[in-house]
Design an enzyme around this catalytic site. Sequence first.
Site, PDB file in Angstrom:
ATOM      1  N   ASP A  81       0.826  -1.203   0.000  1.00 21.63           N
ATOM      2  CA  ASP A  81       0.000   0.000   0.000  1.00 21.63           C
ATOM      3  C   ASP A  81       0.862   1.256   0.000  1.00 21.63           C
ATOM      4  OD1 ASP A  81      -2.072  -1.830   0.281  1.00 21.63           O
ATOM      5  OD2 ASP A  81      -3.206  -0.517   1.603  1.00 21.63           O
ATOM      6  N   CYS A 122       2.003  -7.611   3.794  1.00 21.64           N
ATOM      7  CA  CYS A 122       1.214  -6.390   3.629  1.00 21.64           C
ATOM      8  C   CYS A 122      -0.237  -6.696   3.254  1.00 21.64           C
ATOM      9  CB  CYS A 122       1.863  -5.481   2.594  1.00 21.64           C
ATOM     10  SG  CYS A 122       1.220  -3.790   2.569  1.00 21.64           S
ATOM     11  N   ASP A 123      -1.042  -5.653   3.275  1.00 21.71           N
ATOM     12  CA  ASP A 123      -2.494  -5.744   3.367  1.00 21.71           C
ATOM     13  C   ASP A 123      -3.175  -6.762   2.448  1.00 21.71           C
ATOM     14  OD1 ASP A 123      -1.816  -3.620   4.921  1.00 21.71           O
ATOM     15  OD2 ASP A 123      -3.275  -2.241   4.096  1.00 21.71           O
ATOM     16  N   LYS A 124      -2.825  -6.795   1.182  1.00 25.01           N
ATOM     17  CA  LYS A 124      -3.600  -7.606   0.244  1.00 25.01           C
ATOM     18  C   LYS A 124      -3.116  -9.046   0.138  1.00 25.01           C
ATOM     19  CE  LYS A 124      -5.812  -3.895  -0.344  1.00 25.01           C
ATOM     20  NZ  LYS A 124      -5.058  -3.135   0.666  1.00 25.01           N
ATOM     21  N   CYS A 194       2.950  -2.439   8.588  1.00 24.61           N
ATOM     22  CA  CYS A 194       2.772  -1.235   9.400  1.00 24.61           C
ATOM     23  C   CYS A 194       2.476  -1.596  10.859  1.00 24.61           C
ATOM     24  CB  CYS A 194       1.635  -0.390   8.854  1.00 24.61           C
ATOM     25  SG  CYS A 194       1.877   0.166   7.160  1.00 24.61           S
ATOM     26  N   SER A 470      -7.436   3.719   3.772  1.00 21.42           N
ATOM     27  CA  SER A 470      -6.417   2.897   4.401  1.00 21.42           C
ATOM     28  C   SER A 470      -6.926   2.411   5.747  1.00 21.42           C
ATOM     29  CB  SER A 470      -5.141   3.717   4.605  1.00 21.42           C
ATOM     30  OG  SER A 470      -4.277   3.079   5.526  1.00 21.42           O
TER      31      SER A 470
END
Length: 556
Positions: A81, A122-124, A194, A470
């Site tokens: 992201d 990470c996010d995805k 993050c 986000s």
Amino acid sequence: MTGLRSNFPAGGTPWAMRRAQWTALGLSDEDMDKPKIAIVNSSSKLASCFSHLDDVVPPLMAAIRAAGGVPFEVRTAAPSDAITSAGAQGRYILPSRDLIASDIEVAVEGAQLDGMVTLASCDKTTPGQLMAAGRLDIPTIVVGCGYQPSGVYRGEHVDFEDVFLYAGHVATGAMTVEELAEMASVAVSGPGVCAGMGTANSMHIATEALGMAMPGSTPVLALSDKMFADAERAGRRIVELVREDLRPRQILTPGAFRNAVTAVLAISGSVNCVKHLQAVAVEAGCDVDVMALFEELAPRVPLLSAVKPNGDRRIDEFEAAGGAQALLHQLRPLLDLDQPTVDGRTMGEVLGGATVADADVIHPVDDPLATHPGITVVRGSLAPEGAVVKRTVADDGVQRFCGPARVYTSREEGLAGIRGGEVRPGDVVVLSGLGLRGSPGMALTSAFVFALDGAGLGDSVVVVTDGQMSGLVNKGLVVAEVSPEGAVGGPLGLVRDGDSISVDVDARILDLEVPAEELERRRAELPPLPAPRGCGWLDVYARTVSPLARGATLGG
């Protein structure tokens, strides 16, 4: 080992071709008959989120071999992201999730491997890997590969979330470029996701609540001894899982999704979990309405932890307090404890041995931090199919608002409006045309929200958008992912400057106060949405993406 789908009849063409290829890789005759396990590695040196994943592979391979399996590393896309959002106004971010799922399908299903361990970062990556697990329905364990260590800026703790926020302040002159550069240079001191309760850590915890991660493995500091130990534990267990033939669709049941939604609500997790969990349910063939689950469970699930950006606690404090296991232990009265897990035990059996190291960080249900929902679904004439609002633990901002609309059709147009003084206190800022089809790909609007905060408008205006936010956004009142989206005839696309919009979060209402006949007149004047004709990924996505109610999956 007989009964494995990877073992082809001797003498046939597929048997001969893979024997030739795998002998060249050093496999023995004995190896040819063992369970073949994919290690799905979304590694990349483009972002620190993924830069450490190659280090996880060797000990994981060794653990799989020691347990009697044969590991094969395969690669997928690795969208960050922080980095991948630079192109096309962030519209590559959400579609990358489905690309990851298809990457895995091509490699693992094409090779007819027996099981997989996926390295989530990470996010995805996490939802994409879970979607593939549900689609392929072969034994799978998801390994959360950890959060990044943070830094210190001028004597104060700083992390990536702070950089993200204060970049919006630079856009409005509230912070200098030099100050931001100094902060950015120290905010992240190692690899991992993050260090806040954004989408990555929220989905890692949700994965454990689903039963698809090893108990006690999330969240975890990247490259810590515990992270490696958890990965090795998954490597040993995946071989047993193949032999037991325990598959994702036996785990990803309606009860599992109820457990995951309960966990996300209790930590005020990322709003992105709503669409990601729905997508996983669709791919797993599980008939569950995740948004309806959030609506049903939100009034019942108290807030038990306040990790940034929801409060002052850090993610390392949450891990030290017992992490997801401690959270689920506290939530036992609200969970379906009969749900199976990749561990082989039920959720109740797993949680029987869990402990809470610090109840001030992860509170019990009968002594919560707050009782209002961490995520609220609102509906009304402006969002007939729903929209989502993220709420902090303190929840001391505006929750009821009525004002005139100020309409923009892109993030950049909105930012220019802030700089030009067009946005005023009392406005309801509408960012329309940023949804799945309109962008296409669902544009990120977080930079606009942070710019509002930097301009001192964060508490005096409301943002309503069909774009996505986000998971780290927690500034002001933002109503996101309004459905149906404006570009396909949703009411958001009919809003004009000056129209009255009202939102009441506690009552879960979002209304456009314009007569129905006027809206129909405006709808008749709308030009048709141009059909995507190119061969690029965003064009393919726009042609095939389903509505948010289906998790924005492809072709469903």
